[in-house]
Design a protein around this motif. Structure first.
Motif, short mmCIF file in Angstrom:
data_model
loop_
_atom_site.label_atom_id
_atom_site.label_comp_id
_atom_site.label_asym_id
_atom_site.label_seq_id
_atom_site.Cartn_x
_atom_site.Cartn_y
_atom_site.Cartn_z
N ASP A 208 36.30 18.63 7.70
CA ASP A 208 36.17 18.55 9.15
C ASP A 208 37.29 19.37 9.81
N GLU A 209 37.26 19.46 11.13
CA GLU A 209 38.21 20.32 11.85
C GLU A 209 39.65 19.90 11.58
N GLU A 210 39.86 18.59 11.47
CA GLU A 210 41.22 18.08 11.24
C GLU A 210 41.74 18.53 9.87
N ALA A 211 40.86 18.40 8.86
CA ALA A 211 41.26 18.80 7.50
C ALA A 211 41.54 20.31 7.45
N LYS A 212 40.69 21.07 8.16
CA LYS A 212 40.90 22.53 8.19
C LYS A 212 42.25 22.85 8.85
N ALA A 213 42.54 22.15 9.94
CA ALA A 213 43.79 22.41 10.66
C ALA A 213 45.00 22.12 9.77
N CYS A 214 44.91 21.06 8.95
CA CYS A 214 46.02 20.73 8.03
C CYS A 214 46.22 21.84 7.02
#
Ligand code: NAD
Length: 258
Positions: A208-214
């Motif tokens: 998800d976007e959060e995992a990608k951002a990390c």
């Protein structure tokens, strides 16, 4: 200028180098197929399930005048691999470069991985690599020339939690690459490996976007990788410019591992 006739086209096909790419109907494999075709290679485009995508890509490249053979084979099945090499050699007379790209991934806690899932992970990445390389090597040895490029992963270098089976298989690919490079060096065959970081393909659709951002935060170049960036490095490893490179692992990860 007149179009080359069928006989000329056949001659031209036999003068070009040939690459066989496993798992090439989509993602990184499809990019590798495009880049090699654009750089004057005959392409054997292996796929196992996604026939529609494979034939679409074959059609796209053929329309541009490139020589492409899409071939269905599950690389874990030796007989299918044998038939694929036979057909490939029949079509293009030889195989100069093998790119072992096909792979699967799965996110699961170690204790939840079933025996079947473990076996499948090892079969696709390790047995598939063994099968395809074993059919390619005799042709390459007979010509005293050839390149094998394997697709490992950053997780084969540093390990990923919830992907112990994937990380194990990808680490094995690095060991395979180094050992085979030593054995085949005297036959002038280079065996190398790329270890991509997180590349924007279907394989990572679960992020998800959060995992990608990390992941991006931990990457000095501040972005995910593109399939073409992996393909271009593989093209380089297949080129004469890389004739003195063997047994190496090329990280393509935006600096994630420094
Ligand atoms: P993808 O899922 O889009 O492509 C993998 C391809 O391999 C698929 O077309 C699949 O059908 C094929 N395949 C699977 N099992 C097969 C079999 N038994 N026989 C023949 N083909 C089979 O994934 P991708 O991101 O393009 O990954 C390509 C390679 O790069 C894989 O080896 C993957 O592990 C590796 N890799 C990917 C990333 C990433 O972030 N995407 C990072 C590092 C390494």
């Amino acid at each position: 200028m007149t179009e080359p006739n069928l006989c000329d086209q056949r001659k031209m096909r036999f003068m070009k180098k040939t690459v066989l790419i496993t798992g090439a109907s989509r993602g990184i494999g499809a990019s590798i197929a495009r880049v090699f075709a654009e750089n004057n290679y005959n392409v054997i485009l292996n796929y196992s399930k996604s026939e529609k995508e494979a034939l679409y890509l074959q059609n796209e490249l053929s329309k541009k005048g490139y020589s492409v053979l899409a071939y269905k084979a599950d690389i874990t099945k030796r007989k299918e691999v044998a038939a694929m090499f036979e057909e490939g050699i029949k079509a293009f007379s030889t195989i100069d470069v093998l790119v072992n790209n096909a792979g699967i991934s799965q996110q699961k806690l170690f204790t939840d991985i079933t025996e079947d899932e473990w076996d499948r992970m090892m079969d696709v990445h390790i047995k598939g690599l063994f099968n395809c390389s074993q059919y390619a090597v005799p042709y390459m040895v007979s010509k005293k020339k050839g390149k094998i490029i394997n697709v490992s992963s950053i997780w084969g270098m540093v390990g990923a939690s919830c992907e112990v089976h994937y990380s194990t298989a990808k680490a094995a690919i690095i060991g395979f690459t180094k050992a085979l490079a030593k054995e085949l060096g005297p036959s002038n065959i280079q065996v190398n490996c790329v270890a991509p970081g997180v590349i924007d393909t279907e394989m990572n659709a679960f992020l998800d976007e959060e995992a990608k951002a990390c992941l991006i935060e931990d990457t000095p170049l501040m972005r995910l990788g593109r399939p073409e960036e992996v393909a271009q490095n593989i093209l380089y490893l297949a080129s004469e410019g890389a004739d003195f490179i063997t047994g190496q692992v090329i990280g393509i990860n935006g600096g994630f591992v420094i």
